[in-house]
Design a protein around this motif. Structure first.
Motif, PDB file in Angstrom:
ATOM      1  N   ARG A 184       0.830  -1.213   0.118  1.00 29.83           N
ATOM      2  CA  ARG A 184      -0.077  -0.024   0.025  1.00 29.83           C
ATOM      3  C   ARG A 184       0.846   1.002  -0.001  1.00 29.83           C
ATOM      4  N   GLY A 185       2.129   1.058  -0.455  1.00 28.59           N
ATOM      5  CA  GLY A 185       2.957   2.425  -0.634  1.00 28.59           C
ATOM      6  C   GLY A 185       2.470   3.608  -1.751  1.00 28.59           C
ATOM      7  N   THR A 186       2.987   4.366  -1.182  1.00 30.44           N
ATOM      8  CA  THR A 186       2.884   5.842  -2.143  1.00 30.44           C
ATOM      9  C   THR A 186       4.005   6.091  -2.899  1.00 30.44           C
ATOM     10  N   ASP A 187       3.990   7.146  -3.709  1.00 33.58           N
ATOM     11  CA  ASP A 187       5.195   7.475  -4.601  1.00 33.58           C
ATOM     12  C   ASP A 187       6.463   7.919  -3.849  1.00 33.58           C
ATOM     13  N   ILE A 242       2.425   4.985   3.751  1.00 30.54           N
ATOM     14  CA  ILE A 242       1.637   3.605   3.719  1.00 30.54           C
ATOM     15  C   ILE A 242       0.289   3.821   3.840  1.00 30.54           C
ATOM     16  N   THR A 243      -0.288   5.048   4.003  1.00 27.63           N
ATOM     17  CA  THR A 243      -1.740   5.319   3.921  1.00 27.63           C
ATOM     18  C   THR A 243      -2.410   4.543   5.108  1.00 27.63           C
ATOM     19  N   ILE A 244      -1.824   4.621   6.254  1.00 28.41           N
ATOM     20  CA  ILE A 244      -2.519   4.090   7.490  1.00 28.41           C
ATOM     21  C   ILE A 244      -3.000   5.483   8.160  1.00 28.41           C
ATOM     22  N   SER A 245      -3.947   5.890   8.664  1.00 28.01           N
ATOM     23  CA  SER A 245      -4.271   7.268   9.119  1.00 28.01           C
ATOM     24  C   SER A 245      -4.303   7.088  10.784  1.00 28.01           C
ATOM     25  N   PHE A 246      -4.992   6.080  11.334  1.00 26.16           N
ATOM     26  CA  PHE A 246      -5.001   6.046  12.721  1.00 26.16           C
ATOM     27  C   PHE A 246      -5.905   7.407  13.157  1.00 26.16           C
ATOM     28  N   ALA A 247      -6.970   7.453  12.437  1.00 24.77           N
ATOM     29  CA  ALA A 247      -7.764   8.698  12.658  1.00 24.77           C
ATOM     30  C   ALA A 247      -8.505   8.878  14.017  1.00 24.77           C
ATOM     31  N   PRO A 248      -9.167   7.776  14.562  1.00 24.78           N
ATOM     32  CA  PRO A 248      -9.576   7.840  15.837  1.00 24.78           C
ATOM     33  C   PRO A 248      -8.441   7.914  16.878  1.00 24.78           C
ATOM     34  N   HIS A 249      -7.436   7.599  16.520  1.00 26.80           N
ATOM     35  CA  HIS A 249      -6.473   7.566  17.685  1.00 26.80           C
ATOM     36  C   HIS A 249      -5.779   8.964  17.693  1.00 26.80           C
ATOM     37  N   LEU A 250      -5.761   9.721  16.548  1.00 23.97           N
ATOM     38  CA  LEU A 250      -5.477  11.091  16.501  1.00 23.97           C
ATOM     39  C   LEU A 250      -6.685  11.976  17.089  1.00 23.97           C
ATOM     40  N   VAL A 251      -7.744  11.570  17.112  1.00 23.88           N
ATOM     41  CA  VAL A 251      -8.470  12.581  17.997  1.00 23.88           C
ATOM     42  C   VAL A 251      -8.367  12.383  19.514  1.00 23.88           C
ATOM     43  N   ALA A 252      -8.204  11.117  19.738  1.00 23.91           N
ATOM     44  CA  ALA A 252      -8.021  10.825  21.064  1.00 23.91           C
ATOM     45  C   ALA A 252      -6.800  11.543  21.698  1.00 23.91           C
TER      46      ALA A 252
END
Length: 320
Positions: A184-187, A242-252
């Motif tokens: 899932r890597g990016t450029d 690697i397009t992993i966001s951890f969005a709920p963790h970032l909110v906490a």
């Protein structure tokens, strides 16, 4: 230790954190985890509930059940974000979102980035009422933020513990990041992967970062906020590579920040007021006379004639 757990914080910080958490719950339903509604399309025997789902016990989800949770939780989360009825709405949102997560994670994949958010949801109803911008301090709100912070840091530390427990040092010396980039890597990740040994250095750095994350509690507030900024930069790189966001963790993770200083509603009002004042008409007021009715302009007013010259007045006593 008790004082540290209940260190008082401004009520405005609790109010801002509460609004952010509940708004994320609503966004999570429609943006991040809408796929939960499709889980009920698979055969029921594939549902393997988590331990908590077996202990309660909870029923196998059906389309009607999942739709009811979705359409009940969405408006309740939006209402809870306003700060009204913090206990009633807070407990309701927690119970429904917990079931939403149990359904999501009972089909073979469990995400560890939601533990901090779930702890925040169970702790916020105990904080009581809080109003945006209120500087008065509350120990109940301080406890809600502190346990959320502990959950956030445990997410980091226990992730490192799991890496060492199941992979040992081979996790750091292996090709973990290389496989992630292939999948899932990016450029940007492709460019980084071309640098010799950089991925190995990054893997050792990730382990050190996660193991040392509890140090954040020992830092002064100024350095603590800077360290949390480093945490966010770590996740920014993770998203970019690697397009992993951890969005709920970032909110906490915002439980560490002085959120009471962020006043979007006040800022919006000030911006509207400035624009309104800047757009005010610059011509004469409606009730003032037109320029032609106000008499000649200052340059058109004739100068006063100088006084006529005459004999100087006599000086001395007046004659009788």
């Amino acid at each position: 230790m008790t004082h540290w757990l209940t260190e008082a914080v401004p009520r405005g910080r609790v109010a801002a954190f509460r609004t952010l958490v509940y708004l994320f719950v609503a966004a999570d339903l429609v943006v991040f985890t809408p796929w939960v509604r499709t889980r009920v399309d698979v055969p029921g025997e594939l549902y393997q509930p988590l331990l908590i789902g077996r202990l309660l016990p909870l029923p196998t989800p059906t389309p009607t059940m999942v739709a009811a949770i979705f359409w009940t939780l969405l408006p309740l989360a939006l209402l809870a974000a306003t700060g009204r009825a913090p206990r009633l709405l807070g407990w309701s949102v927690f119970a429904l979102y917990l079931e939403w997560m149990i359904i999501a994670m009972s089909y073979g994949k469990v995400d560890h980035d939601r533990i901090g958010l779930l702890v925040a949801l169970v702790a916020l109803p105990t904080a009581g009422r809080a109003r945006h911008g209120d500087p008065t301090r509350t120990e109940a709100g301080g406890w809600a933020l502190r346990v959320t912070q502990l959950a956030v840091i445990c997410t980091y530390f226990l992730a490192a513990w799991a890496k060492l427990r199941f992979g040992g040092l081979d996790w750091a010396t292996g090709s973990v990041l290389a496989r992630a980039i292939i999948r899932r890597g990016t450029d940007l990740a492709d460019l980084i992967a071309q640098v010799p040994y950089l991925l190995l250095v990054a893997q050792f750095g990730i382990l050190a970062f996660e193991l040392l994350s509890p140090v954040v509690f020992l830092l002064p507030e100024r350095w603590r906020v800077a360290t949390v900024g480093f945490f966010y930069s770590f996740h920014l790189v993770t998203i970019a590579t690697i397009t992993i966001s951890f969005a709920p963790h970032l909110v906490a993770l915002t439980s560490f920040l002085p959120l009471e200083r962020i006043r979007p509603v006040v800022w919006a009002r000030q911006l509207i007021t400035r624009r309104r004042d800047g757009a005010a008409p610059t011509g004469p007021a409606p009730d003032s006379p037109a320029p032609e009715d106000q008499g000649p302009a200052p340059d058109d007013v004739p100068a006063a004639a100088p006084p006529a010259a005459g004999p100087a007045p006599a000086v001395g006593p007046a004659t009788p």
